[in-house]
Design a protein around this motif. Sequence first.
Motif, PDB file in Angstrom:
ATOM      1  N   ASP A 193      47.806  32.334  36.144  1.00 12.04           N
ATOM      2  CA  ASP A 193      46.742  31.383  35.805  1.00 12.04           C
ATOM      3  C   ASP A 193      45.448  31.747  36.534  1.00 12.04           C
ATOM      4  OD1 ASP A 193      48.543  30.009  34.238  1.00 12.04           O
ATOM      5  OD2 ASP A 193      48.932  28.442  35.720  1.00 12.04           O
ATOM      6  N   PHE A 194      45.552  32.077  37.816  1.00  9.03           N
ATOM      7  CA  PHE A 194      44.363  32.383  38.614  1.00  9.03           C
ATOM      8  C   PHE A 194      43.660  33.639  38.103  1.00  9.03           C
ATOM      9  CE2 PHE A 194      42.371  34.711  42.107  1.00  9.03           C
ATOM     10  CZ  PHE A 194      41.462  33.762  42.578  1.00  9.03           C
ATOM     11  N   TYR A 195      44.389  34.738  37.986  1.00 12.98           N
ATOM     12  CA  TYR A 195      43.744  35.993  37.598  1.00 12.98           C
ATOM     13  C   TYR A 195      43.312  35.970  36.124  1.00 12.98           C
ATOM     14  CZ  TYR A 195      44.828  37.869  42.158  1.00 12.98           C
ATOM     15  OH  TYR A 195      44.875  38.080  43.526  1.00 12.98           O
ATOM     16  N   GLY A 196      44.002  35.187  35.332  1.00 13.52           N
ATOM     17  CA  GLY A 196      43.544  35.014  33.965  1.00 13.52           C
ATOM     18  C   GLY A 196      42.180  34.339  33.920  1.00 13.52           C
ATOM     19  N   ARG A 197      41.967  33.357  34.774  1.00 13.89           N
ATOM     20  CA  ARG A 197      40.691  32.642  34.797  1.00 13.89           C
ATOM     21  C   ARG A 197      39.585  33.476  35.436  1.00 13.89           C
ATOM     22  NH1 ARG A 197      42.066  26.738  37.171  1.00 13.89           N
ATOM     23  NH2 ARG A 197      39.808  26.492  36.923  1.00 13.89           N
ATOM     24  N   VAL A 198      39.917  34.241  36.480  1.00 15.80           N
ATOM     25  CA  VAL A 198      38.889  34.975  37.227  1.00 15.80           C
ATOM     26  C   VAL A 198      38.564  36.321  36.578  1.00 15.80           C
ATOM     27  CG1 VAL A 198      38.325  36.024  39.455  1.00 15.80           C
ATOM     28  CG2 VAL A 198      39.505  33.824  39.380  1.00 15.80           C
ATOM     29  N   LEU A 199      39.580  37.042  36.122  1.00 12.76           N
ATOM     30  CA  LEU A 199      39.378  38.398  35.603  1.00 12.76           C
ATOM     31  C   LEU A 199      39.568  38.500  34.090  1.00 12.76           C
ATOM     32  CD1 LEU A 199      41.178  40.453  38.411  1.00 12.76           C
ATOM     33  CD2 LEU A 199      38.718  40.011  38.159  1.00 12.76           C
ATOM     34  N   GLY A 200      39.946  37.393  33.471  1.00 13.94           N
ATOM     35  CA  GLY A 200      40.127  37.426  32.024  1.00 13.94           C
ATOM     36  C   GLY A 200      41.385  38.121  31.565  1.00 13.94           C
ATOM     37  N   TRP A 201      42.371  38.260  32.451  1.00 13.84           N
ATOM     38  CA  TRP A 201      43.585  38.983  32.091  1.00 13.84           C
ATOM     39  C   TRP A 201      44.452  38.201  31.122  1.00 13.84           C
ATOM     40  CZ3 TRP A 201      45.505  40.818  37.586  1.00 13.84           C
ATOM     41  CH2 TRP A 201      44.703  41.900  38.008  1.00 13.84           C
ATOM     42  N   THR A 202      45.141  38.934  30.256  1.00  7.70           N
ATOM     43  CA  THR A 202      46.269  38.413  29.501  1.00  7.70           C
ATOM     44  C   THR A 202      47.505  39.145  30.005  1.00  7.70           C
ATOM     45  OG1 THR A 202      45.908  40.055  27.752  1.00  7.70           O
ATOM     46  CG2 THR A 202      44.851  37.894  27.483  1.00  7.70           C
ATOM     47  N   PHE A 203      48.674  38.653  29.628  1.00  2.00           N
ATOM     48  CA  PHE A 203      49.901  39.189  30.228  1.00  2.00           C
ATOM     49  C   PHE A 203      50.963  39.482  29.183  1.00  2.00           C
ATOM     50  CE2 PHE A 203      47.668  36.692  33.351  1.00  2.00           C
ATOM     51  CZ  PHE A 203      47.663  37.534  34.447  1.00  2.00           C
ATOM     52  N   GLY A 204      51.699  40.565  29.443  1.00  4.20           N
ATOM     53  CA  GLY A 204      52.823  40.908  28.599  1.00  4.20           C
ATOM     54  C   GLY A 204      54.043  40.094  28.971  1.00  4.20           C
ATOM     55  N   GLU A 205      55.137  40.369  28.284  1.00  9.04           N
ATOM     56  CA  GLU A 205      56.396  39.691  28.584  1.00  9.04           C
ATOM     57  C   GLU A 205      56.984  40.261  29.871  1.00  9.04           C
ATOM     58  OE1 GLU A 205      57.844  37.105  27.043  1.00  9.04           O
ATOM     59  OE2 GLU A 205      55.993  37.024  25.837  1.00  9.04           O
ATOM     60  N   ALA A 248      34.263  31.162  39.612  1.00  7.92           N
ATOM     61  CA  ALA A 248      35.518  30.924  38.900  1.00  7.92           C
ATOM     62  C   ALA A 248      36.702  30.956  39.863  1.00  7.92           C
ATOM     63  CB  ALA A 248      35.701  31.966  37.798  1.00  7.92           C
ATOM     64  N   ALA A 249      36.680  31.896  40.827  1.00  8.80           N
ATOM     65  CA  ALA A 249      37.763  31.986  41.809  1.00  8.80           C
ATOM     66  C   ALA A 249      37.822  30.724  42.664  1.00  8.80           C
ATOM     67  CB  ALA A 249      37.571  33.219  42.687  1.00  8.80           C
ATOM     68  N   GLU A 250      36.674  30.234  43.089  1.00  7.91           N
ATOM     69  CA  GLU A 250      36.659  29.035  43.929  1.00  7.91           C
ATOM     70  C   GLU A 250      37.113  27.811  43.138  1.00  7.91           C
ATOM     71  OE1 GLU A 250      33.286  30.264  47.230  1.00  7.91           O
ATOM     72  OE2 GLU A 250      32.631  29.228  45.394  1.00  7.91           O
ATOM     73  N   ARG A 251      36.723  27.723  41.875  1.00  8.21           N
ATOM     74  CA  ARG A 251      37.191  26.607  41.041  1.00  8.21           C
ATOM     75  C   ARG A 251      38.707  26.657  40.853  1.00  8.21           C
ATOM     76  NH1 ARG A 251      32.562  27.843  37.900  1.00  8.21           N
ATOM     77  NH2 ARG A 251      33.883  28.991  36.409  1.00  8.21           N
ATOM     78  N   ALA A 252      39.264  27.865  40.851  1.00 11.60           N
ATOM     79  CA  ALA A 252      40.702  28.043  40.630  1.00 11.60           C
ATOM     80  C   ALA A 252      41.508  27.999  41.922  1.00 11.60           C
ATOM     81  CB  ALA A 252      40.952  29.360  39.900  1.00 11.60           C
ATOM     82  N   GLY A 253      40.859  27.682  43.044  1.00 15.18           N
ATOM     83  CA  GLY A 253      41.574  27.542  44.309  1.00 15.18           C
ATOM     84  C   GLY A 253      41.489  28.727  45.235  1.00 15.18           C
ATOM     85  N   GLY A 254      40.720  29.766  44.862  1.00 14.91           N
ATOM     86  CA  GLY A 254      40.530  30.910  45.740  1.00 14.91           C
ATOM     87  C   GLY A 254      39.443  30.643  46.769  1.00 14.91           C
ATOM     88  N   ARG A 255      39.228  31.616  47.636  1.00 11.50           N
ATOM     89  CA  ARG A 255      38.231  31.462  48.697  1.00 11.50           C
ATOM     90  C   ARG A 255      37.461  32.758  48.880  1.00 11.50           C
ATOM     91  NH1 ARG A 255      38.335  32.153  54.388  1.00 11.50           N
ATOM     92  NH2 ARG A 255      40.578  32.575  54.424  1.00 11.50           N
ATOM     93  N   MET A 256      36.145  32.639  48.992  1.00 11.50           N
ATOM     94  CA  MET A 256      35.327  33.818  49.269  1.00 11.50           C
ATOM     95  C   MET A 256      35.355  34.120  50.761  1.00 11.50           C
ATOM     96  SD  MET A 256      31.383  34.652  48.240  1.00 11.50           S
ATOM     97  CE  MET A 256      30.683  33.498  49.427  1.00 11.50           C
ATOM     98  N   VAL A 257      35.567  35.390  51.104  1.00  8.55           N
ATOM     99  CA  VAL A 257      35.594  35.831  52.495  1.00  8.55           C
ATOM    100  C   VAL A 257      34.277  36.493  52.886  1.00  8.55           C
ATOM    101  CG1 VAL A 257      36.792  37.326  54.147  1.00  8.55           C
ATOM    102  CG2 VAL A 257      38.089  36.165  52.356  1.00  8.55           C
ATOM    103  N   PHE A 258      33.678  37.210  51.932  1.00  3.08           N
ATOM    104  CA  PHE A 258      32.435  37.931  52.217  1.00  3.08           C
ATOM    105  C   PHE A 258      31.670  38.122  50.918  1.00  3.08           C
ATOM    106  CE2 PHE A 258      29.960  41.853  52.541  1.00  3.08           C
ATOM    107  CZ  PHE A 258      29.228  41.606  53.697  1.00  3.08           C
ATOM    108  N   GLY A 259      30.329  37.966  51.019  1.00  2.42           N
ATOM    109  CA  GLY A 259      29.481  38.236  49.863  1.00  2.42           C
ATOM    110  C   GLY A 259      28.961  36.955  49.232  1.00  2.42           C
TER     111      GLY A 259
END
Length: 266
Positions: free
Chosen positions: A24-36, A219-230
Amino acid sequence: MAEAAQGTPVWADATFPDLQAAKDFYGRVLGWTFGEPAPEYGGYTQAYADGRAVAALAPPMEGQDTAAPPLWTLYLASPDVAATAEDIRRNGGHLVLDPMAVGEFGSMCLATDPGGALFGVWQPGTHQGFEAREVPGAYAWAEVFTRTPEQSDAFFTGVFGFTRKVMRDPQIDFAVYGPGEGDPVLGRMTMGEGDFPPEVPSYVQVYFAVPDCDAAVAAAERAGGRMVFGPLTTPFGRFAALLDPQGAAFAVIDLAAAGGEQPAFD
């Protein structure tokens, strides 16, 4: 697809206690879809950017210690993983997982450099690695963050035949590794005493490309991630270092948003 030169980054994966939350997180931040998920390989699940394989996520293996935070593992190409494993030992590294075949897909091992930075080695079979690079959602770059730069330099040049070039900057100890006079394939950053808490071990930072660094951070912060630098604009792109909600470190970079003068390397 041409065979990757020895030492070239060819794949990245990570193991997460909560696989669905990671998807869910990487799909929201990086736009990934996933295989089976592949049940014969412990639920290993490939991630795709615009239909092309760019990474994989997996649940922990049975009996695996999940007390430590998950981390991204970068795999470097080898034409002979068993020979590379011997070179790792000879050059002061430590094998975490001995060479093993992964069906027809290829062969691998896991190791740490003398400073403790974990990485993988991949000898391709039918799985050649990244199907895309340097486009949104795909691998863009990686750096070894180390407290022992001299040991890391000697190790990676010794094992993979890299040459090392050091950036001309008295305030930052940064180097790049690459094949001969070719383009660099991996960076090395010294972890300064005041920049990293002592409990943070050496590690490999994987950068994923995004179309907008600031939007990816939001998007990462909205999804529960945290920025460390930048976010920070550099001659290589605008990037930020992040932690996902389960504690895995990674970075995002907008390669088109580069700014400033290119640094010199010796």
